[in-house]
Design an enzyme around this catalytic site. Structure first.
Site, PDB file in Angstrom:
ATOM      1  N   LYS A  75       9.592  26.696  -6.053  1.00 15.18           N
ATOM      2  CA  LYS A  75       8.543  28.211  -6.184  1.00 15.18           C
ATOM      3  C   LYS A  75       9.901  29.265  -6.544  1.00 15.18           C
ATOM      4  O   LYS A  75      10.981  28.870  -6.317  1.00 15.18           O
ATOM      5  CB  LYS A  75       8.506  28.392  -4.738  1.00 15.18           C
ATOM      6  CG  LYS A  75       7.708  29.514  -4.502  1.00 15.18           C
ATOM      7  CD  LYS A  75       7.399  29.865  -2.899  1.00 15.18           C
ATOM      8  CE  LYS A  75       6.719  31.035  -2.645  1.00 15.18           C
ATOM      9  NZ  LYS A  75       6.310  31.232  -1.234  1.00 15.18           N
ATOM     10  N   SER A 153       1.278  32.113  -0.500  1.00 11.20           N
ATOM     11  CA  SER A 153       1.906  32.538  -1.762  1.00 11.20           C
ATOM     12  C   SER A 153       2.572  31.422  -2.764  1.00 11.20           C
ATOM     13  O   SER A 153       2.629  31.573  -3.849  1.00 11.20           O
ATOM     14  CB  SER A 153       3.303  33.752  -1.697  1.00 11.20           C
ATOM     15  OG  SER A 153       4.047  33.218  -0.851  1.00 11.20           O
ATOM     16  N   SER A 177       2.591  30.673   3.804  1.00  3.80           N
ATOM     17  CA  SER A 177       2.826  30.451   2.639  1.00  3.80           C
ATOM     18  C   SER A 177       2.952  28.981   1.965  1.00  3.80           C
ATOM     19  O   SER A 177       2.892  28.818   1.052  1.00  3.80           O
ATOM     20  CB  SER A 177       3.823  31.351   1.696  1.00  3.80           C
ATOM     21  OG  SER A 177       3.271  32.812   1.555  1.00  3.80           O
TER      22      SER A 177
END
Ligand code: GLN
Length: 494
Positions: A75, A153, A177
């Site tokens: 990420k 996210s 997330s």
């Protein structure tokens, strides 16, 4: 279906497959799935180069780690320095040109274990979002239905694993997330106990809630990744020194006799029927393995969203103050006569997207004199009550106080109230978007470990979409949590 991380690493170590070939194949898959917008950056040269070095070390008989040759996605709020270029955007225009001079501890541990970083994964800007649509670099699409969001996210990380590009990715979870995108994409997502994994090199959103963790296709791979990334780190004072028993060693220990609590609140009529059915399937799978499934109550769970969206935004407003166009972030061009305040204001106005701006303003407001007690302090009290609910449910000795059932080894509830929604469906209604997180945020407020595991499918408007449930464990009890998750995974047979 690409093999698991564990199987790939075993093949590489036994020299049945070369790490370089695995990297090339993963890059081909990433290119073929470009339309998903899962990656903000791919590292073809560095990845193949690192893989070749690993192959050479194996050929020379040198020891390699448990993730030898496994292609992974990171990420893009986790710092990654050379030889991968250093670009770390956090999904924001303000960091579009930022290059990190150092690598996040969790990422470094993956690299040290032999993983090959294929690329940096897309995300909601500064991890603020539940759909992936808040990225400054465009939304990520759900591999199960490109008209739908992958969740957020950690949108790109989840999509990259679900699309079979990589078997493993690292994400971060502040209020869901890792778990919610895992649920929307039909994969496994683990949020470790707060402090279990170092946050050093993670771009901070809300520091008392943020935690780094793996997204994978199997519970076993999540356990493998946790074993690699967990542990104390001198660079993060909140990283825990609690001992870390190897979760893989006990993964197949029978769970008979364990007590699983299902909160009354988890059976909300607002759940999609497929989510509700999945929850019952998960409960049956655990019961069939000999676990005792009981009803419990988390009486303050309904305060979770309100408390979370005050605490998280207050911390975010403080954390994001560093992006001022001077110390960090893209600097706006000034016109004649403009001064320092204009520089801050314009850099932030141009650099931050609308959701991030909204959150900074709300967070600043709840911390301002005159409102601090009404909002921030009240939210912190709610946070304490939420934590006490969980403590009571986990307390040994039969009853958790106030006549409530205790003694749970884990708590079972949905990860999200429904399957993946359509792109654009909730973007104009922030509150509807925030309500998506009803099941996940309380767990971050309480600092507990939780893992989302697929439980079945929902048929929605001609699409077949995965649904999931999560198991929540006692602090630092990840081995038991993973064991139960593995039992659930097997029993449900997703
Ligand atoms: N959706 C939640 C939020 O927007 C959680 C995000 C996260 O865990 N980073 O704050």
């Amino acid at each position: 279906m690409t093999p698991s991380a564990r199987a790939l690493a075993a093949d590489v170590r036994a020299r049945r497959r070369s790490a370089a070939d695995l990297a090339r194949e993963a890059l081909d898959r990433a290119h073929a799935a470009r339309h998903l917008n899962a990656f903000l950056d791919l590292f073809p040269d560095a990845a193949i180069d690192q893989a070749k070095r690993l192959d050479a070390r194996l050929a020379a008989g040198e020891p390699v780690g448990p993730l030898a040759g496994v292609p992974v996605a990171i990420k893009d709020n986790l710092c990654l320095a050379e030889p991968y270029g250093g670009r770390t955007t956090a999904g924001s225009r303000i960091l579009a040109d930022y290059r990190s001079p150092y690598t996040a501890s969790a990422v470094q541990r993956l690299l040290d274990a032999g993983a090959i970083v294929l690329g940096k994964a897309n995300l909601d800007e500064f991890s603020m979002g539940s759909s992936g649509e808040n990225s400054a670099f465009g939304p990520t699409l759900n591999p199960h239905d490109p008209a739908r969001v992958p969740g957020g996210s950690s949108s790109g990380a989840a999509a990259a694993v679900a699309a079979g590009i990589v078997p493993l990715a690292l994400g971060s979870d502040t209020g869901g997330s890792i778990r919610q995108p895992a649920a929307f994409c039909g994969i496994v997502g683990l949020k470790p106990t707060y402090g279990r994994v170092s946050r050093y090199g993670l771009v901070a959103y809300a520091s008392s809630l943020d935690q780094v963790g793996p997204l994978a296709r199997t519970v076993e791979d999540a356990a493998l990744a946790l074993a690699v990334i967990a542990g104390p780190d001198p660079h993060d004072a909140t990283s825990a020194r609690a001992p870390i028993p190897d979760p893989l060693a006990s993964l197949d220990t029978p769970v008979a006799g364990a007590t699983i609590g299902i909160p009354r609140q988890a059976r909300s009529t607002a759940n999609h029927p497929a989510v509700a059915a999945g929850l019952e399937r998960a409960a049956s799978a655990l019961a069939d393995a000999g676990a005792r499934v009981i009803d419990i109550d988390l009486p303050h769970a309904d305060r979770g969203i309100a408390a979370y969206y005050i605490v998280a935004l207050a911390e975010a407003s403080s954390n994001l103050a560093r992006f001022d166009g001077v110390r960090y972030g893209r600097r706006a061009d000034l016109e004649a006569g403009q001064g320092l305040d204009d520089l801050y204001a314009r850099s932030r106005a141009e650099g931050f997207g609308p959701e991030v701006q909204r959150r900074i303003m709300l967070g600043t407001y709840v911390l301002s004199a005159g409102y601090y007690d009404a909002y921030y302090n009240t939210a912190m009290k709610a946070r304490r009550l939420i934590k006490q609910d969980f403590d009571a449910a986990f307390a040994h000795g039969g009853t958790g106080g106030a006549g409530r059932a205790g003694g749970c080894d884990a708590i079972l509830m949905p990860t999200a109230p429904g399957p993946a929604f359509r792109l654009g469906e909730k973007t104009t209604d922030p509150l509807a978007m925030y309500l998506e997180d009803a099941y996940t945020v309380t767990i971050n407020l309480a600092g507990l470990p939780a893992i989302s595991v697929p439980t079945g499918w929902a048929d929605v408007d001609g699409s077949r979409l995965p649904v999931a449930a999560q198991l929540v464990g006692r602090p630092f009890d990840e081995p038991r949590l993973l064991r139960l998750a593995r039992t659930l995974e097997r029993g449900v047979g997703f």
